[in-house]
Design a protein around this motif. Structure first.
Motif, PDB file in Angstrom:
ATOM      1  N   ILE A   1       0.870  -1.176   0.000  1.00  0.00           N
ATOM      2  CA  ILE A   1       0.000   0.000   0.000  1.00  0.00           C
ATOM      3  C   ILE A   1       0.908   1.227   0.000  1.00  0.00           C
ATOM      4  O   ILE A   1       1.751   1.375   0.887  1.00  0.00           O
ATOM      5  N   ILE A   2       0.742   2.080  -1.011  1.00  0.00           N
ATOM      6  CA  ILE A   2       1.488   3.344  -1.073  1.00  0.00           C
ATOM      7  C   ILE A   2       0.465   4.452  -0.857  1.00  0.00           C
ATOM      8  O   ILE A   2      -0.284   4.819  -1.763  1.00  0.00           O
ATOM      9  N   GLU A   3       0.406   4.939   0.373  1.00  0.00           N
ATOM     10  CA  GLU A   3      -0.646   5.878   0.799  1.00  0.00           C
ATOM     11  C   GLU A   3      -0.117   6.676   1.976  1.00  0.00           C
ATOM     12  O   GLU A   3       0.422   6.102   2.919  1.00  0.00           O
ATOM     13  N   ASP A   4      -0.263   8.009   1.928  1.00  0.00           N
ATOM     14  CA  ASP A   4       0.245   8.842   3.012  1.00  0.00           C
ATOM     15  C   ASP A   4      -0.820   9.247   4.025  1.00  0.00           C
ATOM     16  O   ASP A   4      -0.493   9.741   5.094  1.00  0.00           O
ATOM     17  N   GLU A   5      -2.081   9.040   3.724  1.00  0.00           N
ATOM     18  CA  GLU A   5      -3.151   9.409   4.646  1.00  0.00           C
ATOM     19  C   GLU A   5      -3.365   8.285   5.659  1.00  0.00           C
ATOM     20  O   GLU A   5      -3.725   7.166   5.306  1.00  0.00           O
ATOM     21  N   GLY A   6      -3.155   8.620   6.931  1.00  0.00           N
ATOM     22  CA  GLY A   6      -3.269   7.633   7.990  1.00  0.00           C
ATOM     23  C   GLY A   6      -4.628   6.950   8.050  1.00  0.00           C
ATOM     24  O   GLY A   6      -4.712   5.729   8.247  1.00  0.00           O
ATOM     25  N   GLU A   7      -5.703   7.716   7.874  1.00  0.00           N
ATOM     26  CA  GLU A   7      -7.042   7.136   7.958  1.00  0.00           C
ATOM     27  C   GLU A   7      -7.296   6.129   6.833  1.00  0.00           C
ATOM     28  O   GLU A   7      -7.876   5.072   7.060  1.00  0.00           O
ATOM     29  N   MET A   8      -6.865   6.448   5.628  1.00  0.00           N
ATOM     30  CA  MET A   8      -7.065   5.524   4.500  1.00  0.00           C
ATOM     31  C   MET A   8      -6.237   4.259   4.713  1.00  0.00           C
ATOM     32  O   MET A   8      -6.692   3.153   4.432  1.00  0.00           O
ATOM     33  N   CYS A   9      -5.011   4.401   5.220  1.00  0.00           N
ATOM     34  CA  CYS A   9      -4.180   3.228   5.517  1.00  0.00           C
ATOM     35  C   CYS A   9      -4.859   2.341   6.548  1.00  0.00           C
ATOM     36  O   CYS A   9      -4.870   1.116   6.409  1.00  0.00           O
ATOM     37  N   LEU A  10      -5.433   2.961   7.564  1.00  0.00           N
ATOM     38  CA  LEU A  10      -6.123   2.204   8.602  1.00  0.00           C
ATOM     39  C   LEU A  10      -7.306   1.440   8.019  1.00  0.00           C
ATOM     40  O   LEU A  10      -7.491   0.258   8.299  1.00  0.00           O
ATOM     41  N   VAL A  11      -8.089   2.107   7.184  1.00  0.00           N
ATOM     42  CA  VAL A  11      -9.248   1.458   6.548  1.00  0.00           C
ATOM     43  C   VAL A  11      -8.791   0.272   5.698  1.00  0.00           C
ATOM     44  O   VAL A  11      -9.360  -0.825   5.790  1.00  0.00           O
ATOM     45  N   LEU A  12      -7.781   0.473   4.873  1.00  0.00           N
ATOM     46  CA  LEU A  12      -7.279  -0.613   4.024  1.00  0.00           C
ATOM     47  C   LEU A  12      -6.752  -1.772   4.866  1.00  0.00           C
ATOM     48  O   LEU A  12      -7.000  -2.939   4.565  1.00  0.00           O
ATOM     49  N   ASN A  13      -6.041  -1.443   5.941  1.00  0.00           N
ATOM     50  CA  ASN A  13      -5.529  -2.491   6.823  1.00  0.00           C
ATOM     51  C   ASN A  13      -6.659  -3.260   7.505  1.00  0.00           C
ATOM     52  O   ASN A  13      -6.598  -4.481   7.603  1.00  0.00           O
ATOM     53  N   ILE A  14      -7.683  -2.559   7.955  1.00  0.00           N
ATOM     54  CA  ILE A  14      -8.821  -3.229   8.594  1.00  0.00           C
ATOM     55  C   ILE A  14      -9.529  -4.130   7.589  1.00  0.00           C
ATOM     56  O   ILE A  14      -9.845  -5.280   7.884  1.00  0.00           O
ATOM     57  N   LEU A  15      -9.770  -3.624   6.392  1.00  0.00           N
ATOM     58  CA  LEU A  15     -10.484  -4.403   5.379  1.00  0.00           C
ATOM     59  C   LEU A  15      -9.686  -5.629   4.934  1.00  0.00           C
ATOM     60  O   LEU A  15     -10.261  -6.689   4.689  1.00  0.00           O
ATOM     61  N   LEU A  16      -8.371  -5.501   4.826  1.00  0.00           N
ATOM     62  CA  LEU A  16      -7.558  -6.575   4.261  1.00  0.00           C
ATOM     63  C   LEU A  16      -6.840  -7.434   5.300  1.00  0.00           C
ATOM     64  O   LEU A  16      -6.239  -8.444   4.953  1.00  0.00           O
ATOM     65  N   ASN A  17      -6.934  -7.060   6.570  1.00  0.00           N
ATOM     66  CA  ASN A  17      -6.203  -7.758   7.616  1.00  0.00           C
ATOM     67  C   ASN A  17      -6.559  -9.230   7.724  1.00  0.00           C
ATOM     68  O   ASN A  17      -5.698 -10.069   7.948  1.00  0.00           O
ATOM     69  N   GLU A  18      -7.814  -9.573   7.558  1.00  0.00           N
ATOM     70  CA  GLU A  18      -8.259 -10.956   7.708  1.00  0.00           C
ATOM     71  C   GLU A  18      -8.208 -11.729   6.389  1.00  0.00           C
ATOM     72  O   GLU A  18      -8.643 -12.871   6.332  1.00  0.00           O
ATOM     73  N   GLU A  19      -7.729 -11.109   5.348  1.00  0.00           N
ATOM     74  CA  GLU A  19      -7.758 -11.733   4.030  1.00  0.00           C
ATOM     75  C   GLU A  19      -6.463 -12.482   3.741  1.00  0.00           C
ATOM     76  O   GLU A  19      -5.521 -12.456   4.515  1.00  0.00           O
ATOM     77  N   ASP A  20      -6.428 -13.109   2.603  1.00  0.00           N
ATOM     78  CA  ASP A  20      -5.339 -13.992   2.208  1.00  0.00           C
ATOM     79  C   ASP A  20      -4.204 -13.201   1.554  1.00  0.00           C
ATOM     80  O   ASP A  20      -3.737 -13.543   0.481  1.00  0.00           O
TER      81      ASP A  20
END
Length: 132
Positions: free
Chosen positions: A16-35
């Motif tokens: 993930i190449i993203e400088d906005e902390g909130e968007m990084c958090l959202v992406l991490n939450i959405l993809l954390n349980e994935e493969d």
């Protein structure tokens, strides 16, 4: 003794190449349980350094970054690492989509996007990854 019924999966790397902390958090939450195995950098220079030692299967790339535009970075990635898939994300200018696709992006998501849109884009680019 190993159990043949237990399947061992190799996680696909996603950068993930993203400088906005909130968007990084959202992406991490959405993809954390994935493969997938997630990595994160905040600048294009950090991404270039990362790519020198590791090649992810997929890059989720924001457009407006502190040291440049993601849309310009797409050509670099495709020239040096042609097998890496790229999902371009932006919340500022939907007109960037044509340029991003022309430069080699494999998928484009306009912010805000839904969980379903994100998962559909990942599944289309990494069919072996299991995302729900």
């Amino acid at each position: 003794m190993t159990n043949p019924a237990v399947e061992t999966r190799t996680l696909q790397k996603v950068l993930i190449i993203e400088d906005e902390g909130e968007m990084c958090l959202v992406l991490n939450i959405l993809l954390n349980e994935e493969d997938v195995e997630l990595e994160h950098v905040k600048t294009l220079s950090a991404a270039t350094e990362y790519l020198e030692s590791k090649q992810p299967a997929l890059i989720i790339l924001d457009n407006k970054l502190p040291d440049g535009y993601g849309v310009d970075f797409i050509s670099f990635v495709k020239r040096h690492y042609p097998s890496i898939k790229i999902i371009m994300i932006t919340g500022f200018d939907g007109a960037v989509e044509d340029i991003a696709m022309e430069n080699g992006a494999d998928y484009f998501l306009q912010k805000p996007f839904t969980k379903e849109q994100l998962f559909r884009s990942i599944k289309s680019l990494l069919p072996q990854a299991v995302v729900h």
